[in-house]
Enzyme design. Structure first.
Site, mmCIF file in Angstrom:
data_model
loop_
_atom_site.group_PDB
_atom_site.id
_atom_site.type_symbol
_atom_site.label_atom_id
_atom_site.label_comp_id
_atom_site.label_asym_id
_atom_site.label_seq_id
_atom_site.Cartn_x
_atom_site.Cartn_y
_atom_site.Cartn_z
ATOM 1 N N GLY A 236 0.829 -1.200 0.000
ATOM 2 C CA GLY A 236 0.000 0.000 0.000
ATOM 3 C C GLY A 236 0.860 1.246 0.000
ATOM 4 O O GLY A 236 1.754 1.400 -0.821
ATOM 5 N N ASP A 237 0.572 2.141 0.957
ATOM 6 C CA ASP A 237 1.344 3.389 1.041
ATOM 7 C C ASP A 237 2.252 3.400 2.260
ATOM 8 O O ASP A 237 2.596 4.466 2.775
ATOM 9 C CB ASP A 237 0.400 4.591 1.066
ATOM 10 C CG ASP A 237 -0.547 4.569 2.262
ATOM 11 O OD1 ASP A 237 -0.695 3.499 2.878
ATOM 12 O OD2 ASP A 237 -1.135 5.621 2.592
ATOM 13 N N GLU A 238 2.664 2.222 2.722
ATOM 14 C CA GLU A 238 3.559 2.122 3.883
ATOM 15 C C GLU A 238 4.972 1.730 3.440
ATOM 16 O O GLU A 238 5.144 0.781 2.679
ATOM 17 C CB GLU A 238 3.035 1.093 4.889
ATOM 18 C CG GLU A 238 1.839 1.570 5.683
ATOM 19 C CD GLU A 238 1.511 0.652 6.832
ATOM 20 O OE1 GLU A 238 0.867 1.108 7.793
ATOM 21 O OE2 GLU A 238 1.884 -0.543 6.782
#
Length: 308
Positions: A236-238
């Site tokens: 994801g956006d991690e």
């Protein structure tokens, strides 16, 4: 021939996994033989193949080199009446170097020695009479296979979108970093980075725009940290930045630098283990909790600012 772009946690390089495999990182062969003339001849032949040869007259002298460098192939001589070479290969097959192929060479004409070589764990065997060029040609086959396996292994540890380590690759790198920190008594820190408002960007501008932001963030993180630091995408956006030899105060400075480097707002959690709790999973959980605490603070600050 398919060319794949693979990452190393910071940069990218091209690796071919076609029939004519081409790995840009130079391969290394360790050669063990008592004959100086044979060692010199093999070294020259390997050099013409763009392969680095490390030589030693005896397995015991090679062991110290194996501790500091992982070869792509080992060429090991067998002498009549000596079990040293067989013991050496057997020991390798039971170690962390078990997947490094060993080509055993006998200057004797007794081909039955080959049976013992394979029983010891050798991948290949050559007995006299032979041309040194045959050894190099056989080695070339094993080097291509080793390069192909390395490329495939890299694919399993690299995030396809950004070219940096994925969760599996991070797990391997984190395990190594923790082991080094415990061994050397050195500090270690980890940053867990979550992009703020990323879902809204995907919803309003589409996933192609979101993917470009993720690629940009990977590049910006790599530029903001040191050569030995590890950058990974959890999913994801991690993202995660692993900081070897870095205590908590210095990690905070790195976090501040990352905030200034990114072109999108982010929340960052910083975790540094104490001396008795070098546990990779706990380190990630701690960073995750602190990241969410930072995200809640940022959201509260924005709400307070809006109410003024």
């Amino acid at each position: 021939m398919d060319l794949l772009t693979l990452g190393t946690g910071r940069t990218k390089r091209n690796v071919s996994i076609g029939s004519d495999i081409d790995v840009r990182a130079q391969q290394t062969v360790f050669v063990i033989d008592e004959d100086p003339a044979f060692l010199e001849r093999l070294s020259a032949l390997f050099g013409s193949e763009q392969v680095t040869a490390r030589v030693a007259p005896h397995p015991n002298l090679m062991m110290s080199k194996l501790e500091g460098e992982r070869p792509s192939l080992i060429v090991c001589e067998i002498r009549r009446g000596s079990l040293t070479a067989f013991d050496f290969v057997t020991a390798l097959s039971r170690s962390a170097l078990a997947d490094v192929p060993v080509l055993m060479v006998s200057h004797e004409t007794d081909s039955s020695i080959g049976l013992r070589a394979f029983e010891a764990g050798a991948a290949d065997f050559v007995c006299a009479p032979f041309d040194p060029r045959e050894v190099v040609m056989r080695a070339r086959v094993h080097l291509r296979q080793a390069a192909r396996m390395h490329a495939l292994s890299q694919l399993a540890h690299i995030d396809e979108l950004t070219g940096i380590f994925n969760r599996r690759g991070l797990s391997v790198q984190l395990g190594k970093a923790v082991a080094r920190a415990v061994r050397d008594g050195a500090p270690l820190s980890l940053l867990l980075i979550d992009l703020d408002g990323f879902k809204r960007i995907n919803d309003e501008h589409g996933h192609a725009a979101g993917d470009q932001i993720l690629r940009d963030v990977a590049i910006q993180l790599g530029a903001a940290v040191r050569e030995d630091d590890v950058v990974a995408r959890l999913g994801g956006d991690e993202f995660v930045v692993l900081l070897p030899n870095t205590h908590a105060l210095l990690a905070q400075q790195v976090s501040d630098r990352i905030h200034r480097s990114l072109t999108i707002a982010a929340s960052i959690g910083i975790a540094s283990p104490d001396e008795e709790r070098f546990d990779p999973d706990r380190l990630l959980r701690q960073a995750d909790e602190l990241m969410y605490a930072a995200k809640r603070r940022r959201k509260r600050d924005r709400l307070e600012m809006a109410s003024i």
